[in-house]
Design a protein around this motif. Structure first.
Motif, PDB file in Angstrom:
ATOM      1  N   GLY A   1     -12.111  38.921 -31.986  1.00 51.94           N
ATOM      2  CA  GLY A   1     -12.160  38.946 -30.522  1.00 51.94           C
ATOM      3  C   GLY A   1     -11.186  37.941 -29.958  1.00 51.94           C
ATOM      4  O   GLY A   1     -10.853  36.944 -30.613  1.00 51.94           O
ATOM      5  N   ARG A   2     -10.731  38.189 -28.729  1.00 50.91           N
ATOM      6  CA  ARG A   2      -9.719  37.320 -28.131  1.00 50.91           C
ATOM      7  C   ARG A   2     -10.209  35.871 -28.091  1.00 50.91           C
ATOM      8  O   ARG A   2     -11.364  35.609 -27.795  1.00 50.91           O
ATOM      9  CB  ARG A   2      -9.334  37.813 -26.722  1.00 50.91           C
ATOM     10  N   GLY A   3      -9.308  34.985 -28.410  1.00 52.81           N
ATOM     11  CA  GLY A   3      -9.668  33.572 -28.469  1.00 52.81           C
ATOM     12  C   GLY A   3     -10.381  33.200 -29.768  1.00 52.81           C
ATOM     13  O   GLY A   3     -10.885  32.094 -29.926  1.00 52.81           O
ATOM     14  N   GLY A   4     -10.381  34.118 -30.723  1.00 52.17           N
ATOM     15  CA  GLY A   4     -11.205  33.956 -31.919  1.00 52.17           C
ATOM     16  C   GLY A   4     -10.776  32.852 -32.879  1.00 52.17           C
ATOM     17  O   GLY A   4     -11.544  32.475 -33.771  1.00 52.17           O
ATOM     18  N   SER A   5      -9.563  32.311 -32.710  1.00 47.49           N
ATOM     19  CA  SER A   5      -9.153  31.216 -33.604  1.00 47.49           C
ATOM     20  C   SER A   5     -10.058  29.995 -33.450  1.00 47.49           C
ATOM     21  O   SER A   5     -10.242  29.233 -34.399  1.00 47.49           O
ATOM     22  CB  SER A   5      -7.708  30.811 -33.320  1.00 47.49           C
ATOM     23  N   ASP A   6     -10.602  29.811 -32.262  1.00 49.66           N
ATOM     24  CA  ASP A   6     -11.560  28.704 -32.072  1.00 49.66           C
ATOM     25  C   ASP A   6     -12.730  28.861 -33.036  1.00 49.66           C
ATOM     26  O   ASP A   6     -13.184  27.900 -33.650  1.00 49.66           O
ATOM     27  CB  ASP A   6     -12.126  28.717 -30.637  1.00 49.66           C
TER      28      ASP A   6
ATOM     29  N   SER B   1       2.051  36.289 -28.126  1.00 45.34           N
ATOM     30  CA  SER B   1       2.486  37.367 -29.022  1.00 45.34           C
ATOM     31  C   SER B   1       1.363  38.348 -29.360  1.00 45.34           C
ATOM     32  O   SER B   1       1.625  39.504 -29.666  1.00 45.34           O
ATOM     33  CB  SER B   1       3.137  36.808 -30.284  1.00 45.34           C
ATOM     34  N   THR B   2       0.100  37.910 -29.285  1.00 48.32           N
ATOM     35  CA  THR B   2      -0.992  38.871 -29.523  1.00 48.32           C
ATOM     36  C   THR B   2      -0.981  39.956 -28.440  1.00 48.32           C
ATOM     37  O   THR B   2      -1.158  41.144 -28.734  1.00 48.32           O
ATOM     38  CB  THR B   2      -2.361  38.152 -29.559  1.00 48.32           C
ATOM     39  N   ASP B   3      -0.740  39.537 -27.188  1.00 47.41           N
ATOM     40  CA  ASP B   3      -0.637  40.530 -26.101  1.00 47.41           C
ATOM     41  C   ASP B   3       0.489  41.525 -26.386  1.00 47.41           C
ATOM     42  O   ASP B   3       0.340  42.725 -26.161  1.00 47.41           O
ATOM     43  CB  ASP B   3      -0.339  39.847 -24.760  1.00 47.41           C
TER      44      ASP B   3
ATOM     45  N   GLY C   1       0.096  38.005 -35.970  1.00 41.38           N
ATOM     46  CA  GLY C   1       0.624  36.878 -35.183  1.00 41.38           C
ATOM     47  C   GLY C   1       0.261  35.530 -35.774  1.00 41.38           C
ATOM     48  O   GLY C   1       1.095  34.622 -35.876  1.00 41.38           O
ATOM     49  N   GLU C   2      -0.971  35.381 -36.187  1.00 40.68           N
ATOM     50  CA  GLU C   2      -1.454  34.111 -36.742  1.00 40.68           C
ATOM     51  C   GLU C   2      -0.811  33.810 -38.094  1.00 40.68           C
ATOM     52  O   GLU C   2      -0.598  32.660 -38.442  1.00 40.68           O
ATOM     53  CB  GLU C   2      -2.977  34.153 -36.874  1.00 40.68           C
ATOM     54  N   ARG C   3      -0.519  34.862 -38.831  1.00 39.82           N
ATOM     55  CA  ARG C   3       0.135  34.642 -40.134  1.00 39.82           C
ATOM     56  C   ARG C   3       1.539  34.103 -39.938  1.00 39.82           C
ATOM     57  O   ARG C   3       2.008  33.254 -40.704  1.00 39.82           O
ATOM     58  CB  ARG C   3       0.186  35.954 -40.915  1.00 39.82           C
TER      59      ARG C   3
HETATM   60  N1  ASP Z   1      -4.178  35.091 -30.837  1.00 37.48           N
HETATM   61  C1  ASP Z   1      -5.499  35.532 -30.507  1.00 37.48           C
HETATM   62  C2  ASP Z   1      -5.606  35.757 -29.014  1.00 37.48           C
HETATM   63  O1  ASP Z   1      -4.631  35.628 -28.320  1.00 37.48           O
HETATM   64  C3  ASP Z   1      -6.564  34.612 -30.984  1.00 37.48           C
HETATM   65  C4  ASP Z   1      -6.510  33.198 -30.471  1.00 37.48           C
HETATM   66  O2  ASP Z   1      -5.510  32.771 -29.922  1.00 37.48           O
HETATM   67  O3  ASP Z   1      -7.488  32.477 -30.611  1.00 37.48           O
HETATM   68  O4  ASP Z   1      -6.671  36.073 -28.532  1.00 37.48           O
END
Ligand code: ASP
Ligand code: MG
Length: 417
Positions: free
Chosen positions: A168-173, A65-67, A92-94
């Protein structure tokens, strides 16, 4: 010849007291991809709470969904304002967190969802790739003290100017690891759609083995050179704050891969932890400027420079293919001679044991030579040998190196605990 690998600065953390029994669980987008999966994740979180932990769960946005949100922005505007883009894509995260909180309530447990801002994630003011500068975890502690499960929207924070930022993408980590550090959690569990970190991409190498233990340094090199399980920055935060990471599958109860301090077993048993690759790398050759000026301009343009080689007056560097437009604009603005190649990929051999055992480079080069694979650029760090090869040779290079370093043997897995 000089080489560097660029790693980012660290967030400062408000000195929170470590609390035993605190667990941070992070779930990626595929783990919360639809309502049923959110309910499964809720069950897993409630089970961790029932086992006696104080649980903080960090969720990514559902599926891709972020895309979709990014696409939506560009459907409306060719150049979305970074501030507004962050406002949009942080949503999206909310959604995931609110839904998971509802599902947890239905299971009879108490939960509260928080935005990054409510959770006290304070960042700098760089929209789209903000860095965490502080974690003010008071509200999380209060909720945990009230016996609640806390759900935190990943990938976002509030800037020192009070604007919503994304990491930044992947930032939830990185959200998850920073929280684990700030809360003094015993471990940070990263739940994802793969079983852990492998000696090579199992889609490419069927004999690849799941690693039980990897050092922070190895994981940093692996993440930076193509292993896509974790955002590089999150590993750096984990290393600097001694947060043990456990990368594991959402869809099984099996142990995954532990990422932690180096130990003897990593140095002796298997010299090499894995072979990573990227299929598309842009390799730039620049003449007529000094590195200080060049890399300052590239950094400003947001180009994620990976490896840098300087020989005489020539500077070579590589960067991901998706940064090409930014790199091209920056270089064109610089009045230098430059060329770029887009026909290369990169294969890297990573392993802590390299530091103390000579001959790894020799074996890697012999292996590739015997397979008739030409090396274009070679870059090394104390624990990595990275070779740029023609794109069409990448797969074969990975297979040959995996075999040459016996990564299909049981010892390659290493032990944890
Ligand atoms: N939703 C964000 C992304 O797709 C962050 C994440 O998934 O970590 O980059
Ligand atoms: Mg991810």
């Amino acid at each position: 010849m000089t080489t560097t690998t660029e790693f980012e600065a660290l967030p400062a953390l408000e000195g929170a007291e470590p609390r035993l029994g605190t667990l941070v669980m992070k779930f990626g987008g595929t783990s919360v991809g639809d309502p049923d999966k959110i309910k499964d994740v809720a069950r897993r979180i409630v089970a961790a709470r029932a086992a006696g932990n104080r649980v903080v769960a960090v969720l990514s946005a559902m599926g891709d969904s972020t895309d979709s949100l990014v696409r939506l922005a560009y459907d409306v505007s060719p150049r979305p304002k970074p501030r507004e883009l962050d406002m949009l894509i942080s949503v999206g995260e909310r959604i995931s967190c609110a839904l998971a909180a509802m599902a947890i309530h239905d299971l009879g447990a108490e939960a509260i969802s928080l935005t990054g801002s409510q959770a006290g994630i304070v960042t700098d003011t760089v929209h789209g790739r903000a860095k965490i500068v502080d974690v003010r975890a008071r509200r999380i502690h209060e909720a945990l003290d009230q016996d609640r499960i806390v759900l935190v929207a990943g990938f976002q924070g509030v800037s020192t100017d009070f604007d919503i930022t994304t990491l930044g993408r992947g930032g939830s980590d990185t959200t998850a690891v920073a929280l684990a550090a700030a809360l003094g959690a015993e471990a940070c569990e990263i739940y994802t759609d793969v079983e852990g970190v492998y000696t090579a991409d199992p889609r490419l190498v069927p004999e690849a083995r799941k690693l039980h233990a990897v050092s922070y340094e190895e994981m940093l090199e692996m993440a930076a050179s193509g292993a896509r399980v974790l955002q590089v920055r999150s590993v750096e935060v984990a290393r600097n704050h001694h947060v043990k990471l456990h990368v594991r599958s959402t869809f099984s109860a099996e142990d995954g891969t532990w990422i932690r301090e180096e130990d003897e077993r990593m140095l002796e048993k298997a010299l090499i932890s894995g072979v990573t690759h990227t299929r598309e790398e842009m390799l730039y050759r620049v003449e007529g400027t000094d590195p200080a000026r060049l890399f300052a301009i590239l950094a400003e343009a947001g180009v994620n420079v990976d490896t840098i080689v300087r020989t005489g007056s020539e500077i070579l560097f590589s960067a991901p293919a998706e940064d090409h437009e930014s790199a091209r604009d920056a270089l064109d603005g610089l009045d230098v001679d430059w060329t770029a190649r887009d026909d290369l990929g990169k294969v890297s051999v990573v392993g802590a044991g390299m530091k103390s055992h000579p001959g790894v480079a020799a074996r890697a080069f012999e292996t590739l030579a015997a397979a008739g694979i030409e090396l274009e650029v070679v870059i090394t760090s104390p624990i990595k040998i990275a070779c740029h090869v023609r794109g069409e040779d990448v797969e074969r290079a990975v297979l040959e190196l995996h075999r040459a370093f016996q990564l299909d043997a049981p010892e390659a897995e290493r032990q944890h605990a």
